[in-house]
Write a protein that holds these residues in place. Structure first.
Motif, PDB file in Angstrom:
ATOM      1  N   THR A  73      11.046  -5.555  -7.976  1.00 28.88           N
ATOM      2  CA  THR A  73       9.595  -5.713  -8.041  1.00 28.88           C
ATOM      3  C   THR A  73       8.894  -4.978  -6.904  1.00 28.88           C
ATOM      4  O   THR A  73       7.763  -4.509  -7.063  1.00 28.88           O
ATOM      5  N   LEU A  74       9.555  -4.844  -5.759  1.00 26.29           N
ATOM      6  CA  LEU A  74       8.950  -4.093  -4.645  1.00 26.29           C
ATOM      7  C   LEU A  74       8.774  -2.625  -5.022  1.00 26.29           C
ATOM      8  O   LEU A  74       7.805  -1.976  -4.620  1.00 26.29           O
ATOM      9  N   VAL A  75       9.727  -2.097  -5.782  1.00 24.52           N
ATOM     10  CA  VAL A  75       9.620  -0.725  -6.284  1.00 24.52           C
ATOM     11  C   VAL A  75       8.420  -0.600  -7.216  1.00 24.52           C
ATOM     12  O   VAL A  75       7.588   0.304  -7.086  1.00 24.52           O
ATOM     13  N   HIS A  76       8.312  -1.524  -8.162  1.00 25.90           N
ATOM     14  CA  HIS A  76       7.236  -1.444  -9.149  1.00 25.90           C
ATOM     15  C   HIS A  76       5.860  -1.625  -8.517  1.00 25.90           C
ATOM     16  O   HIS A  76       4.913  -0.913  -8.870  1.00 25.90           O
ATOM     17  N   LEU A  77       5.748  -2.564  -7.584  1.00 25.47           N
ATOM     18  CA  LEU A  77       4.458  -2.787  -6.933  1.00 25.47           C
ATOM     19  C   LEU A  77       4.025  -1.553  -6.145  1.00 25.47           C
ATOM     20  O   LEU A  77       2.843  -1.183  -6.148  1.00 25.47           O
ATOM     21  N   ALA A  78       4.965  -0.902  -5.492  1.00 22.96           N
ATOM     22  CA  ALA A  78       4.639   0.314  -4.740  1.00 22.96           C
ATOM     23  C   ALA A  78       4.189   1.424  -5.678  1.00 22.96           C
ATOM     24  O   ALA A  78       3.214   2.142  -5.386  1.00 22.96           O
ATOM     25  N   ASN A  79       4.877   1.583  -6.800  1.00 21.35           N
ATOM     26  CA  ASN A  79       4.494   2.633  -7.748  1.00 21.35           C
ATOM     27  C   ASN A  79       3.122   2.355  -8.365  1.00 21.35           C
ATOM     28  O   ASN A  79       2.341   3.279  -8.612  1.00 21.35           O
ATOM     29  N   ILE A  80       2.819   1.083  -8.617  1.00 19.88           N
ATOM     30  CA  ILE A  80       1.496   0.732  -9.134  1.00 19.88           C
ATOM     31  C   ILE A  80       0.428   1.046  -8.099  1.00 19.88           C
ATOM     32  O   ILE A  80      -0.628   1.615  -8.423  1.00 19.88           O
ATOM     33  N   SER A  81       0.689   0.701  -6.847  1.00 14.68           N
ATOM     34  CA  SER A  81      -0.261   1.009  -5.770  1.00 14.68           C
ATOM     35  C   SER A  81      -0.498   2.509  -5.672  1.00 14.68           C
ATOM     36  O   SER A  81      -1.640   2.971  -5.555  1.00 14.68           O
ATOM     37  N   TYR A  82       0.567   3.280  -5.733  1.00 17.50           N
ATOM     38  CA  TYR A  82       0.450   4.742  -5.670  1.00 17.50           C
ATOM     39  C   TYR A  82      -0.366   5.281  -6.833  1.00 17.50           C
ATOM     40  O   TYR A  82      -1.273   6.108  -6.655  1.00 17.50           O
ATOM     41  N   SER A 115       0.848  -1.196   0.000  1.00 13.75           N
ATOM     42  CA  SER A 115       0.000   0.000   0.000  1.00 13.75           C
ATOM     43  C   SER A 115       0.879   1.239   0.000  1.00 13.75           C
ATOM     44  O   SER A 115       1.742   1.398   0.869  1.00 13.75           O
ATOM     45  N   ALA A 116       0.664   2.120  -0.982  1.00 14.71           N
ATOM     46  CA  ALA A 116       1.482   3.329  -1.104  1.00 14.71           C
ATOM     47  C   ALA A 116       0.593   4.552  -1.223  1.00 14.71           C
ATOM     48  O   ALA A 116      -0.429   4.534  -1.922  1.00 14.71           O
ATOM     49  N   ILE A 117       0.989   5.609  -0.534  1.00 15.82           N
ATOM     50  CA  ILE A 117       0.266   6.877  -0.618  1.00 15.82           C
ATOM     51  C   ILE A 117       1.281   8.013  -0.616  1.00 15.82           C
ATOM     52  O   ILE A 117       2.324   7.919   0.043  1.00 15.82           O
ATOM     53  N   GLY A 118       1.009   9.053  -1.365  1.00 18.09           N
ATOM     54  CA  GLY A 118       1.936  10.180  -1.419  1.00 18.09           C
ATOM     55  C   GLY A 118       1.462  11.201  -2.428  1.00 18.09           C
ATOM     56  O   GLY A 118       0.278  11.281  -2.753  1.00 18.09           O
ATOM     57  N   GLY A 119       2.402  11.986  -2.933  1.00 20.52           N
ATOM     58  CA  GLY A 119       2.039  13.005  -3.899  1.00 20.52           C
ATOM     59  C   GLY A 119       3.233  13.843  -4.305  1.00 20.52           C
ATOM     60  O   GLY A 119       4.357  13.651  -3.837  1.00 20.52           O
ATOM     61  N   HIS A 120       2.962  14.791  -5.186  1.00 20.84           N
ATOM     62  CA  HIS A 120       3.979  15.730  -5.655  1.00 20.84           C
ATOM     63  C   HIS A 120       3.636  17.075  -5.041  1.00 20.84           C
ATOM     64  O   HIS A 120       2.765  17.795  -5.534  1.00 20.84           O
ATOM     65  N   PHE A 121       4.313  17.391  -3.942  1.00 18.55           N
ATOM     66  CA  PHE A 121       3.955  18.549  -3.137  1.00 18.55           C
ATOM     67  C   PHE A 121       4.860  19.756  -3.410  1.00 18.55           C
ATOM     68  O   PHE A 121       5.988  19.616  -3.855  1.00 18.55           O
ATOM     69  N   MET A 122       4.354  20.923  -3.134  1.00 17.33           N
ATOM     70  CA  MET A 122       5.060  22.203  -3.131  1.00 17.33           C
ATOM     71  C   MET A 122       5.290  22.807  -4.508  1.00 17.33           C
ATOM     72  O   MET A 122       5.131  23.999  -4.701  1.00 17.33           O
ATOM     73  N   PHE A 123       5.689  21.994  -5.480  1.00 12.75           N
ATOM     74  CA  PHE A 123       6.146  22.540  -6.753  1.00 12.75           C
ATOM     75  C   PHE A 123       5.145  22.323  -7.890  1.00 12.75           C
ATOM     76  O   PHE A 123       4.493  21.285  -7.970  1.00 12.75           O
ATOM     77  N   ASP A 124       5.074  23.276  -8.788  1.00 12.13           N
ATOM     78  CA  ASP A 124       4.325  23.146 -10.031  1.00 12.13           C
ATOM     79  C   ASP A 124       5.352  23.072 -11.155  1.00 12.13           C
ATOM     80  O   ASP A 124       5.832  24.091 -11.660  1.00 12.13           O
ATOM     81  N   ASP A 125       5.734  21.843 -11.509  1.00 11.66           N
ATOM     82  CA  ASP A 125       6.798  21.668 -12.500  1.00 11.66           C
ATOM     83  C   ASP A 125       6.527  20.441 -13.353  1.00 11.66           C
ATOM     84  O   ASP A 125       5.416  19.912 -13.362  1.00 11.66           O
ATOM     85  N   ASP A 126       7.543  19.966 -14.060  1.00 11.66           N
ATOM     86  CA  ASP A 126       7.376  18.851 -14.999  1.00 11.66           C
ATOM     87  C   ASP A 126       7.460  17.481 -14.347  1.00 11.66           C
ATOM     88  O   ASP A 126       7.308  16.460 -15.034  1.00 11.66           O
ATOM     89  N   GLN A 127       7.723  17.411 -13.064  1.00  5.25           N
ATOM     90  CA  GLN A 127       7.889  16.115 -12.422  1.00  5.25           C
ATOM     91  C   GLN A 127       6.566  15.351 -12.374  1.00  5.25           C
ATOM     92  O   GLN A 127       5.541  15.876 -11.938  1.00  5.25           O
ATOM     93  N   GLU A 128       6.594  14.089 -12.811  1.00  7.45           N
ATOM     94  CA  GLU A 128       5.413  13.235 -12.799  1.00  7.45           C
ATOM     95  C   GLU A 128       5.377  12.318 -11.583  1.00  7.45           C
ATOM     96  O   GLU A 128       4.296  11.985 -11.089  1.00  7.45           O
TER      97      GLU A 128
END
Length: 436
Positions: free
Chosen positions: A388-397, A260-273
């Motif tokens: 795979t742990l990286v990929h599964l977390a990113n998919i969850s997010y 289970s992953a939760i988060g976001g792109h905070f503070m900045f309005d830029d090109d980061q996805e």
């Protein structure tokens, strides 16, 4: 029939002689490196310092980077390496024994498979794949071609961390039930980059490779590719893969059952996805074994230090990169890549500690000589599991929900949308083949 038998036996003898020669510590191993801008510089530094190892060829799609790297190698070794823009041309040189890969993430698996098909051993940077499908294929290709393949999780070769894991196995902090990975690095905004002409000397088609062709911007090129989904995997797949791997290694687990992953792109309005702030929880539940838990956190801005972890003692006070393990009788902290310390009991009495490095590149060369993949500290199968742990977390997010993963079927239970994200669409002819 006798003549045919003689020919076959001669071929076998010749092959055996070749293997024996490769195993000799006195014979020169010829290495080539592809991807020279960032992490690739560490590859150049490592291989040019080794005895009986010769860095004979370099490859990069950017002529400016390639030229600078070639001059550096010639200055250090007295020999000018052969230079290439296209790795496929380099791989035609049968005298090259191994390829080290430090290109962007979206190239890692395909370039590794190309090298394996050409009969080369491979040192590939982390993460070894860009998605779940590729994590399977890179292992299958390694087994198919029976080569030595190491993922660049250099922590696995550091003496201090090897000792830390051993101490935990011996019960130094009691029954181990939880691990944390910390990736708190000061990451400023990347801004918004305009579309512009491809820089002179850059083969942009080769750089894009398997990814969709999009107009050139600086935020889709050197380093900032990390923050674009087509090329990178965010800081979880950049710095964080190290801490994820260490946490999994220390816990002694393989695939998680719940993510289970939760988060976001905070503070900045830029090109980061990709997210610049992320918290991931993993559960490892196996029948007959105690359930274990692992968490991982990315923070991109101001933060506190935890367990006094100050990786590399950088000038930015908010940098904290490492791991913390929790047991029934204490906790153990890993500071960066080469230091651990522990605290035992309710009184938190100082326990075992050590600071000592290792040489991950040397470990790769040692295994090449012995032809024993068991000597690798980060053999590609171990690397692929952590990836795979990286990929599964990113998919969850990205989907915004918890995933129930089944390692036996290599799929997320009852979630077609999640499983559809296991494999990206490839731009021909840069297609990762299906081996399993």
């Amino acid at each position: 029939m006798e003549r045919r038998t003689f020919i076959v036996n001669s071929a076998v003898a010749a092959a055996s002689a070749t293997l024996a020669k490769a195993a000799s510590p006195n014979d020169t191993i010829r290495v080539a490196t592809v991807g020279l801008h960032g992490r690739g510089k560490s590859h150049l530094d490592a291989f040019t310092k080794m005895q009986n190892v010769e860095l004979v060829a370099l490859c990069d799609v950017d002529e400016t980077v390639l030229s600078a790297a070639a001059k550096s190698v010639e200055t250090k070794t007295g020999k000018a390496p052969v230079v290439y823009k296209d790795l496929r041309k380099l791989l035609e040189d049968k005298s090259i024994d191994a390829i080290s890969i430090a290109t962007p993430n979206h190239q890692h698996t395909l370039q590794t498979i190309w090298a394996l098909e050409a009969g080369k051993d491979v040192y590939v940077e982390k993460p070894c794949s860009h998605d779940m499908f590729e994590a399977q294929q890179i292992v299958a290709a390694t087994r198919k071609y029976n080569r030595i393949v190491q993922m660049g999780s250099q922590s696995r070769s550091d003496s201090a961390l090897i000792e830390a894991v051993q101490k935990m196995r011996e019960g130094a902090i009691g029954d181990l039930y939880m691990a944390r990975g910390l990736c708190y690095k000061w990451r400023d905004t990347i801004g918004k980059a305009k579309v512009e002409a491809v820089p002179a000397g850059v083969d942009y088609d080769l750089w894009v490779g398997p990814a969709p062709m999009k107009p050139f911007t600086k935020n889709r090129f050197h380093y900032n590719w990390h923050w674009q989904w087509e090329y990178g995997n965010g800081d979880l797949g950049n710095q964080g893969i190290h801490e994820v791997d260490i946490a999994r290694w220390g816990l002694g687990v393989k695939y998680p059952t719940k993510i289970s992953a939760i988060g976001g792109h905070f503070m900045f309005d830029d090109d980061q996805e990709t997210p610049n702030t992320l918290t991931v929880a993993y559960e490892f539940a196996e029948p007959g074994k105690p359930t274990k838990m692992m968490t991982f956190e990315v923070r991109h801005w101001i933060t506190n230090h935890e367990a006094d972890i100050k990786e590399f003692d950088l000038k930015v006070k908010s940098t904290t990169v490492g791991n913390i393990f929790y047991g029934s009788n204490g906790y153990l902290a890993i500071d960066g890549y080469d230091k651990y310390y522990s605290f035992i009991g309710k009184e938190q009495v100082p326990g075992p500690e050590r600071k000592d490095k290792g040489d991950h590149f040397a470990n790769f060369i040692t295994a090449m000589r012995s032809r024993n993949r068991g000597e690798l500290t980060a053999e590609i199968e171990e690397g692929a599991i952590s990836t795979t742990l990286v990929h599964l977390a990113n998919i969850s997010y990205r989907l915004g929900r918890t995933l129930d993963f089944d390692a036996a079927t290599y799929s997320v239970k009852n979630d077609k949308e999640a499983n559809a994200m296991f494999r990206r669409q490839y731009r021909a002819p840069f297609v990762v083949p299906k081996i399993v």
